[in-house]
Design a protein around this motif. Sequence first.
Motif, PDB file in Angstrom:
ATOM      1  N   ALA A 157       2.829 -18.685  29.331  1.00 38.28           N
ATOM      2  CA  ALA A 157       3.942 -18.005  29.806  1.00 38.28           C
ATOM      3  C   ALA A 157       3.759 -16.651  30.281  1.00 38.28           C
ATOM      4  O   ALA A 157       4.094 -16.069  31.052  1.00 38.28           O
ATOM      5  N   LEU A 160       1.765 -15.771  33.666  1.00 39.10           N
ATOM      6  CA  LEU A 160       2.142 -16.388  34.775  1.00 39.10           C
ATOM      7  C   LEU A 160       1.966 -15.214  36.026  1.00 39.10           C
ATOM      8  O   LEU A 160       2.208 -15.699  37.033  1.00 39.10           O
ATOM      9  N   GLU A 186       5.738 -25.692  25.909  1.00 34.31           N
ATOM     10  CA  GLU A 186       6.105 -24.754  27.315  1.00 34.31           C
ATOM     11  C   GLU A 186       7.552 -24.997  27.298  1.00 34.31           C
ATOM     12  O   GLU A 186       7.954 -23.734  27.549  1.00 34.31           O
ATOM     13  N   ILE A 190       9.706 -21.492  27.579  1.00 29.41           N
ATOM     14  CA  ILE A 190      10.241 -21.182  28.796  1.00 29.41           C
ATOM     15  C   ILE A 190      11.701 -20.895  28.199  1.00 29.41           C
ATOM     16  O   ILE A 190      12.571 -19.958  28.811  1.00 29.41           O
ATOM     17  N   LEU A 209       8.474 -19.420  35.453  1.00 32.22           N
ATOM     18  CA  LEU A 209       8.839 -20.136  34.365  1.00 32.22           C
ATOM     19  C   LEU A 209       9.951 -21.291  34.887  1.00 32.22           C
ATOM     20  O   LEU A 209       9.796 -22.291  34.312  1.00 32.22           O
ATOM     21  N   ARG A 212       7.664 -23.832  36.535  1.00 34.76           N
ATOM     22  CA  ARG A 212       7.094 -24.746  35.753  1.00 34.76           C
ATOM     23  C   ARG A 212       7.996 -25.631  34.765  1.00 34.76           C
ATOM     24  O   ARG A 212       7.831 -26.594  34.573  1.00 34.76           O
TER      25      ARG A 212
END
Length: 228
Positions: A157, A160, A186, A190, A209, A212
């Motif tokens: 994360a 990114l 994840e 997030i 974020l 994803r």
Amino acid sequence: MKNVGGKLWTGPEDAERALPRAIPRPPLHLVREWVEADNAYRAELYGRAASKTIASATALATAPQLTTTWWADLRTALGELSSVRTERVAVRQAYLDRAMPKYLSFVGLDVPTVPSAWSTAHGDLHWANLTGPCLSILDWEGWGLAPTGYDAALLHAYSLAAPETAARVRQELAETLDTDAGRFAELVVITELLQSAERGDNLLLVPALRQRAGEIVHRMSAKRATPS
């Protein structure tokens, strides 16, 4: 002084006692604590890290040049760490139950909040806590149990904004990230980062974020809907 003796206060000493030396980190040599008026203070003396931190901030802005040896060492360290037995907790189930539905509600689908597995994690694995070209992992205040894959998910994360490195993280840590447990981790990460973005932290990561999170939740939903 309500946090004196709490998880963050004792984390570095607990790590020094409990974690194998195969996990690369500066040794903790000496701790001193004292109280003045209503304030408690703590000083820690560490051995010198072999290399500089990879970034000065948690999130990457540009891709670092890291060797295959560095990535292999990171995989080994995370594997060693995940098997350590501890009663320390880095991520609490009560937080997941409360925060995940709130911060992932934009996806428009039900989000699971209970991980399939827990394992020991550093809990703050970002690029300012990693050194290179020789790997060392810094800042062990918050280590403890977290959803399996948490550290890998957090590092991804925080990568990114540097897509080349994000792809490298996914490649090098695929054994963890490309699993149901890794994808759930994840979502946990997030959730945390979207919450911290409300305070103005890492705002540049927010679009990636959210994208994803949508990909993961829709994949989970499709998998549940597929007949076995």
